[in-house]
Design a protein around this motif. Structure first.
Motif, mmCIF file in Angstrom:
data_model
loop_
_atom_site.group_PDB
_atom_site.id
_atom_site.type_symbol
_atom_site.label_atom_id
_atom_site.label_comp_id
_atom_site.label_asym_id
_atom_site.label_seq_id
_atom_site.Cartn_x
_atom_site.Cartn_y
_atom_site.Cartn_z
ATOM 1 N N THR A 17 18.177 29.638 44.062
ATOM 2 C CA THR A 17 19.208 29.843 45.046
ATOM 3 C C THR A 17 19.488 28.159 45.325
ATOM 4 N N GLN A 18 20.577 28.314 46.234
ATOM 5 C CA GLN A 18 21.046 26.713 46.705
ATOM 6 C C GLN A 18 19.888 25.952 47.625
ATOM 7 N N THR A 19 19.171 26.715 48.191
ATOM 8 C CA THR A 19 18.126 26.275 49.290
ATOM 9 C C THR A 19 17.175 25.833 48.044
ATOM 10 N N GLU A 20 16.756 26.593 47.250
ATOM 11 C CA GLU A 20 15.750 26.161 46.503
ATOM 12 C C GLU A 20 16.051 24.980 45.630
ATOM 13 N N LEU A 21 17.391 24.637 44.931
ATOM 14 C CA LEU A 21 17.717 23.521 44.395
ATOM 15 C C LEU A 21 17.680 22.300 45.280
ATOM 16 N N ALA A 22 18.094 22.587 46.635
ATOM 17 C CA ALA A 22 18.142 21.452 47.755
ATOM 18 C C ALA A 22 16.873 21.273 47.854
ATOM 19 N N ASN A 23 15.924 21.868 47.924
ATOM 20 C CA ASN A 23 14.448 21.463 48.176
ATOM 21 C C ASN A 23 14.115 20.567 47.038
ATOM 22 N N LEU A 24 14.355 20.862 45.768
ATOM 23 C CA LEU A 24 13.863 20.117 44.691
ATOM 24 C C LEU A 24 14.501 18.583 44.787
ATOM 25 N N LEU A 25 15.641 18.748 45.243
ATOM 26 C CA LEU A 25 16.580 17.414 45.251
ATOM 27 C C LEU A 25 16.533 16.648 46.271
ATOM 28 N N GLY A 26 15.642 17.187 47.223
ATOM 29 C CA GLY A 26 15.337 16.575 48.459
ATOM 30 C C GLY A 26 16.582 16.336 49.478
ATOM 31 N N THR A 27 17.466 17.349 49.591
ATOM 32 C CA THR A 27 18.553 17.470 50.285
ATOM 33 C C THR A 27 18.911 18.904 51.165
ATOM 34 N N TYR A 28 19.953 19.054 51.506
ATOM 35 C CA TYR A 28 20.181 20.234 52.291
ATOM 36 C C TYR A 28 20.938 21.114 51.299
ATOM 37 N N SER A 29 20.699 22.504 51.683
ATOM 38 C CA SER A 29 21.448 23.691 50.791
ATOM 39 C C SER A 29 23.024 23.681 51.150
ATOM 40 N N ASP A 30 23.377 23.179 52.413
ATOM 41 C CA ASP A 30 24.833 22.906 52.781
ATOM 42 C C ASP A 30 25.371 22.071 51.764
ATOM 43 N N MET A 31 24.771 21.008 51.842
ATOM 44 C CA MET A 31 25.432 19.739 50.845
ATOM 45 C C MET A 31 25.532 20.384 49.164
ATOM 46 N N ILE A 32 24.623 21.263 48.958
ATOM 47 C CA ILE A 32 24.646 21.677 47.439
ATOM 48 C C ILE A 32 25.862 22.712 47.389
ATOM 49 N N TYR A 33 25.920 23.263 48.382
ATOM 50 C CA TYR A 33 27.057 24.391 48.402
ATOM 51 C C TYR A 33 28.459 23.554 48.487
ATOM 52 N N ARG A 34 28.543 22.551 49.162
ATOM 53 C CA ARG A 34 29.817 21.995 49.153
ATOM 54 C C ARG A 34 30.073 21.248 48.097
ATOM 55 N N ILE A 35 28.993 20.458 47.211
ATOM 56 C CA ILE A 35 29.056 20.039 46.251
ATOM 57 C C ILE A 35 29.638 20.750 45.099
ATOM 58 N N GLU A 36 29.016 21.960 45.069
ATOM 59 C CA GLU A 36 29.349 22.783 43.859
ATOM 60 C C GLU A 36 30.668 23.390 43.993
ATOM 61 N N ASN A 37 31.215 23.306 45.132
ATOM 62 C CA ASN A 37 32.266 24.136 45.265
ATOM 63 C C ASN A 37 33.614 22.998 45.559
ATOM 64 N N GLY A 38 33.211 21.888 45.247
ATOM 65 C CA GLY A 38 34.104 20.757 45.422
ATOM 66 C C GLY A 38 34.676 20.440 46.774
ATOM 67 N N LYS A 39 33.933 20.712 47.751
ATOM 68 C CA LYS A 39 34.655 20.620 49.170
ATOM 69 C C LYS A 39 33.827 19.384 49.842
ATOM 70 N N TYR A 40 33.015 18.553 49.237
ATOM 71 C CA TYR A 40 32.244 17.584 49.646
ATOM 72 C C TYR A 40 32.397 16.274 48.972
ATOM 73 N N ASN A 41 33.146 15.323 49.503
ATOM 74 C CA ASN A 41 33.066 14.094 48.860
ATOM 75 C C ASN A 41 31.971 13.183 49.200
ATOM 76 N N THR A 42 30.786 13.100 48.420
ATOM 77 C CA THR A 42 29.761 12.227 48.622
ATOM 78 C C THR A 42 30.104 11.006 48.370
ATOM 79 N N ARG A 43 29.091 10.248 49.170
ATOM 80 C CA ARG A 43 29.098 8.651 49.080
ATOM 81 C C ARG A 43 28.570 8.558 47.541
ATOM 82 N N LYS A 44 28.978 7.482 47.011
ATOM 83 C CA LYS A 44 28.654 7.200 45.667
ATOM 84 C C LYS A 44 27.023 6.946 45.600
ATOM 85 N N THR A 45 26.316 6.508 46.546
ATOM 86 C CA THR A 45 25.063 6.166 46.303
ATOM 87 C C THR A 45 24.369 7.558 46.586
ATOM 88 N N THR A 46 24.787 8.478 47.468
ATOM 89 C CA THR A 46 24.234 9.846 47.474
ATOM 90 C C THR A 46 24.439 10.531 46.238
#
Length: 87
Positions: A17-46
């Motif tokens: 799930t997005q939550t499980e991947l978020a836990n593996l990557l040390g981030t939030y599931s909401d960020m995973i959702y937004r990145i996968e759907n192209g709705k989040y412009n992350t900072r380059k460092t992130t």
């Protein structure tokens, strides 16, 4: 390949799930959702940090796959030797 695409592929290959991947990557599931759907412009460092962590997960999979393949090959060899000695 974009980071979001890599995340989708990794999740699909590992039935995560997005939550499980978020836990593996040390981030939030909401960020995973937004990145996968192209709705989040992350900072380059992130993006770099998440990409590096995902790369480590992918490399670990490759190492495990190679290790399992070597075990299976060795097991087949031992089975062949065993069968030849029995018959």
């Amino acid at each position: 390949m974009l980071l979001g695409e890599r995340m989708l592929i990794y999740r699909a290959n590992h039935d995560l799930t997005q939550t499980e991947l978020a836990n593996l990557l040390g981030t939030y599931s909401d960020m995973i959702y937004r990145i996968e759907n192209g709705k989040y412009n992350t900072r380059k460092t992130t993006e770099i940090r998440l990409s590096q962590k995902l790369t480590k997960l992918e490399e670990a999979d490759n190492e495990n796959r190679d290790w399992l393949w070597r075990i299976q090959k060795t097991k087949r060899n031992w089975n062949t030797i065993l069968l030849k000695t029995l018959f």
